[in-house]
Design a protein around this motif. Structure first.
Motif, PDB file in Angstrom:
ATOM      1  N   GLN A 111      -2.788  -6.308 -16.276  1.00  0.00           N
ATOM      2  CA  GLN A 111      -1.454  -6.683 -15.820  1.00  0.00           C
ATOM      3  C   GLN A 111      -0.622  -5.444 -15.491  1.00  0.00           C
ATOM      4  O   GLN A 111       0.222  -5.478 -14.594  1.00  0.00           O
ATOM      5  N   TYR A 112      -0.846  -4.367 -16.202  1.00  0.00           N
ATOM      6  CA  TYR A 112      -0.132  -3.115 -15.928  1.00  0.00           C
ATOM      7  C   TYR A 112      -0.457  -2.621 -14.513  1.00  0.00           C
ATOM      8  O   TYR A 112       0.443  -2.268 -13.736  1.00  0.00           O
ATOM      9  N   GLY A 113      -1.746  -2.615 -14.175  1.00  0.00           N
ATOM     10  CA  GLY A 113      -2.148  -2.213 -12.825  1.00  0.00           C
ATOM     11  C   GLY A 113      -1.637  -3.171 -11.766  1.00  0.00           C
ATOM     12  O   GLY A 113      -1.210  -2.753 -10.680  1.00  0.00           O
ATOM     13  N   LEU A 114      -1.659  -4.466 -12.076  1.00  0.00           N
ATOM     14  CA  LEU A 114      -1.154  -5.477 -11.145  1.00  0.00           C
ATOM     15  C   LEU A 114       0.328  -5.275 -10.868  1.00  0.00           C
ATOM     16  O   LEU A 114       0.791  -5.410  -9.725  1.00  0.00           O
ATOM     17  N   GLY A 115       1.090  -4.930 -11.908  1.00  0.00           N
ATOM     18  CA  GLY A 115       2.522  -4.689 -11.726  1.00  0.00           C
ATOM     19  C   GLY A 115       2.789  -3.506 -10.811  1.00  0.00           C
ATOM     20  O   GLY A 115       3.664  -3.560  -9.928  1.00  0.00           O
ATOM     21  N   ILE A 116       2.046  -2.410 -11.000  1.00  0.00           N
ATOM     22  CA  ILE A 116       2.200  -1.234 -10.130  1.00  0.00           C
ATOM     23  C   ILE A 116       1.827  -1.581  -8.693  1.00  0.00           C
ATOM     24  O   ILE A 116       2.514  -1.192  -7.740  1.00  0.00           O
ATOM     25  N   LEU A 117       0.734  -2.339  -8.510  1.00  0.00           N
ATOM     26  CA  LEU A 117       0.297  -2.748  -7.168  1.00  0.00           C
ATOM     27  C   LEU A 117       1.364  -3.586  -6.473  1.00  0.00           C
ATOM     28  O   LEU A 117       1.670  -3.372  -5.287  1.00  0.00           O
ATOM     29  N   ALA A 118       1.952  -4.540  -7.204  1.00  0.00           N
ATOM     30  CA  ALA A 118       2.951  -5.434  -6.596  1.00  0.00           C
ATOM     31  C   ALA A 118       4.169  -4.658  -6.114  1.00  0.00           C
ATOM     32  O   ALA A 118       4.711  -4.933  -5.029  1.00  0.00           O
ATOM     33  N   LEU A 119       4.618  -3.697  -6.898  1.00  0.00           N
ATOM     34  CA  LEU A 119       5.756  -2.885  -6.461  1.00  0.00           C
ATOM     35  C   LEU A 119       5.374  -1.984  -5.301  1.00  0.00           C
ATOM     36  O   LEU A 119       6.160  -1.763  -4.372  1.00  0.00           O
ATOM     37  N   CYS A 120       4.151  -1.470  -5.333  1.00  0.00           N
ATOM     38  CA  CYS A 120       3.696  -0.567  -4.279  1.00  0.00           C
ATOM     39  C   CYS A 120       3.666  -1.238  -2.913  1.00  0.00           C
ATOM     40  O   CYS A 120       4.122  -0.645  -1.922  1.00  0.00           O
ATOM     41  N   VAL A 121       3.147  -2.466  -2.827  1.00  0.00           N
ATOM     42  CA  VAL A 121       3.055  -3.120  -1.514  1.00  0.00           C
ATOM     43  C   VAL A 121       4.436  -3.438  -0.957  1.00  0.00           C
ATOM     44  O   VAL A 121       4.592  -3.661   0.245  1.00  0.00           O
ATOM     45  N   HIS A 122       5.463  -3.456  -1.835  1.00  0.00           N
ATOM     46  CA  HIS A 122       6.844  -3.637  -1.383  1.00  0.00           C
ATOM     47  C   HIS A 122       7.541  -2.297  -1.179  1.00  0.00           C
ATOM     48  O   HIS A 122       8.770  -2.259  -0.990  1.00  0.00           O
ATOM     49  N   GLN A 123       6.747  -1.207  -1.233  1.00  0.00           N
ATOM     50  CA  GLN A 123       7.273   0.144  -1.024  1.00  0.00           C
ATOM     51  C   GLN A 123       8.316   0.526  -2.074  1.00  0.00           C
ATOM     52  O   GLN A 123       9.290   1.247  -1.785  1.00  0.00           O
ATOM     53  N   LYS A 124       8.113   0.035  -3.297  1.00  0.00           N
ATOM     54  CA  LYS A 124       9.003   0.344  -4.406  1.00  0.00           C
ATOM     55  C   LYS A 124       8.317   1.340  -5.336  1.00  0.00           C
ATOM     56  O   LYS A 124       7.258   1.056  -5.882  1.00  0.00           O
ATOM     57  N   TYR A 259      -6.139  -7.017  -1.483  1.00  0.00           N
ATOM     58  CA  TYR A 259      -4.713  -6.977  -1.801  1.00  0.00           C
ATOM     59  C   TYR A 259      -4.044  -5.733  -1.220  1.00  0.00           C
ATOM     60  O   TYR A 259      -2.832  -5.732  -0.984  1.00  0.00           O
ATOM     61  N   VAL A 260      -4.801  -4.686  -0.983  1.00  0.00           N
ATOM     62  CA  VAL A 260      -4.236  -3.466  -0.401  1.00  0.00           C
ATOM     63  C   VAL A 260      -3.729  -3.725   1.016  1.00  0.00           C
ATOM     64  O   VAL A 260      -2.804  -3.057   1.490  1.00  0.00           O
ATOM     65  N   ASP A 261      -4.303  -4.719   1.704  1.00  0.00           N
ATOM     66  CA  ASP A 261      -3.844  -5.055   3.057  1.00  0.00           C
ATOM     67  C   ASP A 261      -2.420  -5.588   3.062  1.00  0.00           C
ATOM     68  O   ASP A 261      -1.796  -5.690   4.132  1.00  0.00           O
ATOM     69  N   LEU A 262      -1.873  -5.920   1.888  1.00  0.00           N
ATOM     70  CA  LEU A 262      -0.495  -6.397   1.818  1.00  0.00           C
ATOM     71  C   LEU A 262       0.510  -5.268   2.035  1.00  0.00           C
ATOM     72  O   LEU A 262       1.701  -5.523   2.179  1.00  0.00           O
ATOM     73  N   ILE A 263       0.045  -4.025   2.071  1.00  0.00           N
ATOM     74  CA  ILE A 263       0.938  -2.924   2.448  1.00  0.00           C
ATOM     75  C   ILE A 263       1.509  -3.209   3.844  1.00  0.00           C
ATOM     76  O   ILE A 263       2.692  -2.996   4.100  1.00  0.00           O
ATOM     77  N   SER A 264       0.653  -3.688   4.733  1.00  0.00           N
ATOM     78  CA  SER A 264       1.077  -4.023   6.094  1.00  0.00           C
ATOM     79  C   SER A 264       0.343  -5.288   6.530  1.00  0.00           C
ATOM     80  O   SER A 264      -0.618  -5.218   7.311  1.00  0.00           O
ATOM     81  N   PRO A 265       0.764  -6.467   6.042  1.00  0.00           N
ATOM     82  CA  PRO A 265       0.033  -7.711   6.327  1.00  0.00           C
ATOM     83  C   PRO A 265       0.102  -8.097   7.798  1.00  0.00           C
ATOM     84  O   PRO A 265       1.114  -7.879   8.467  1.00  0.00           O
ATOM     85  N   ASP A 266      -0.990  -8.647   8.287  1.00  0.00           N
ATOM     86  CA  ASP A 266      -1.070  -9.104   9.681  1.00  0.00           C
ATOM     87  C   ASP A 266      -0.761 -10.590   9.724  1.00  0.00           C
ATOM     88  O   ASP A 266      -1.622 -11.425   9.473  1.00  0.00           O
ATOM     89  N   CYS A 267       0.481 -10.917  10.024  1.00  0.00           N
ATOM     90  CA  CYS A 267       0.889 -12.322  10.023  1.00  0.00           C
ATOM     91  C   CYS A 267       0.702 -12.987  11.380  1.00  0.00           C
ATOM     92  O   CYS A 267       1.054 -14.154  11.568  1.00  0.00           O
ATOM     93  N   GLN A 268       0.150 -12.240  12.349  1.00  0.00           N
ATOM     94  CA  GLN A 268      -0.110 -12.825  13.666  1.00  0.00           C
ATOM     95  C   GLN A 268      -1.585 -13.174  13.848  1.00  0.00           C
ATOM     96  O   GLN A 268      -1.970 -13.754  14.867  1.00  0.00           O
ATOM     97  N   ALA A 269      -2.405 -12.823  12.873  1.00  0.00           N
ATOM     98  CA  ALA A 269      -3.844 -13.094  12.990  1.00  0.00           C
ATOM     99  C   ALA A 269      -4.094 -14.605  13.012  1.00  0.00           C
ATOM    100  O   ALA A 269      -3.478 -15.355  12.248  1.00  0.00           O
TER     101      ALA A 269
END
Length: 387
Positions: A111-124, A259-269
């Motif tokens: 969960q610690y790693g998941l928390g860091i990942l979630a903030l990272c993809v939001h550029q926080k 999940y790393v693709d959420l840094i810049s998700p492709d919502c037009q695919a």
């Protein structure tokens, strides 16, 4: 459409679907709307309200991933409060680990790693010291109580490191992040079984997400990934994946995403619209029954009882039947991966204990009580163990 109950809502399902090649049309938008209503109502309510009703750190992190999967960055007053709450969770966990790394997270390093990942993809950005705790844990695995991380925990830490490396949010830690990421990938590759799984079948999707997101592909890595995908496809044919959380981690793999693709998700695919499942009516049949022995040896007096349940029943059904017809008692707590045991015969698991599920004589079950289907004649033991 009816409003979904909190028990029916799982942000991971939405994330998995958005990273897949499938879409659910209006139901998908309705699901996200229900997520927002449920999470924002509980998270943004008065801080004095019942803490039991508030999402955990892992749930909040997955909710932020779901928002990013919808191609939105959190912002504004409400978004700021969500980010601040997750950062507070991480600071609390950092404090529990301690300055000299002698402690443990209240939840888990997963969960610690998941928390860091979630903030990272939001550029926080999180403080270097927060990232440093996860880096230290990976660098000094041998000092952990079990001496190593499970594969899914390694994979989640690796996904967080991958995001941090790509986003460069913590430039002072960049070299350590790169080295730790290589270490994680190496350990996961070494954990591959002869069948092709990384660790086991249920930790393989997350491990594959990490390896497929690698910026340093090698022939060895490519071969290992192909073998793992083949093993997963074989497992799918045998209907090994029934748990929604596990399926949500698998869906991105089938679409070459992580999940790393959420840094810049492709919502037009383009995504294929899911068709509602149709069931063919079957003739009414008298259900067949199986006999399962339930054992609890880590209490006094010990417990042993044979239970008769219909074929296809879950272990949870076995526990319910035992509770109805014997002195057996148990308690559970809801989680995104389904209910898990918290107490048996009045004995609650302590802070660093859990009730382990085993198929006699000594085979740990890989599934939870709601997903595991016992076979006729099996003996299932519930054992209180430390970690």
């Amino acid at each position: 459409m009816d409003r979904l109950s909190p028990e029916q809502l799982n942000p991971s399902i939405y994330v998995g679907l958005r990273l897949s090649s499938l879409q659910a049309g209006a139901k998908e938008a309705h699901y996200l709307h229900s997520l927002k209503l449920s999470y924002q109502q509980s998270l943004l309510s008065n801080d004095n309200s019942d803490s039991e009703a508030k999402p955990s750190m892992g749930q909040l992190a997955l909710y932020l991933l779901a928002l990013r999967a919808n191609c939105k960055l959190v912002g504004g007053r409400k978004g700021g409060r969500l980010v601040s709450q997750l950062k507070r969770f991480l600071e609390d966990e950092k404090g529990a680990i301690g300055h000299h790394h002698q402690g443990h997270p209240h939840t888990s390093y997963y969960q610690y790693g998941l928390g860091i990942l979630a903030l990272c993809v939001h550029q926080k950005r999180v403080h270097d010291s927060v990232v440093g705790k996860l880096l230290y844990a990976v660098e000094h695995e041998q000092h952990l109580q079990k001496g190593h991380f499970p594969v899914d925990t390694l994979a989640m830490a690796g996904l967080a490191f991958s995001c941090l490396e790509l986003s460069n949010l913590n430039p002072n830690q960049r070299n350590r992040i790169t080295v730790a990421l290589g270490r994680v990938q190496e350990k996961i590759l070494k954990a591959q079984t002869p069948e092709g799984h990384f660790g086991n079948v249920y930790s393989t999707p997350l491990a594959l997400q990490l390896l497929m997101a690698s910026l340093r592909p090698t022939v060895e890595l490519g071969t290992a990934c192909l073998k793992a995908k083949a093993a997963l496809l074989a497992s799918l044919q045998h209907k090994a994946f029934q748990n929604p959380l596990m399926i949500s981690q698998l869906l991105p793999i089938l679409n070459q995403k992580s999940y790393v693709d959420l840094i810049s998700p492709d919502c037009q695919a383009p995504r294929v619209l899911l068709e509602p499942a149709t069931e063919t009516p079957s003739q009414t049949q008298v259900p067949e029954f199986i006999h399962v022995t339930l054992k609890v040896s880590s209490i006094f007096p010990s417990y042993r009882h044979s239970v008769s349940v219909p074929v296809g029943s879950s272990l949870e059904d076995v526990l319910k039947k035992a509770q109805e017809h014997s002195r057996f008692r148990y308690g559970t707590q809801a989680s995104l991966s389904g209910p898990y045991l918290t107490s048996v015969m009045g004995n609650k698991a302590g802070e660093r204990e859990f009730w382990q599920l085993l198929r006699a004589p000594d085979t740990p079950l890989l599934q939870g009580i709601a997903d595991y289907r016992p076979r006729d004649g099996e003996a299932i033991e519930l054992r209180l163990v430390g970690w």
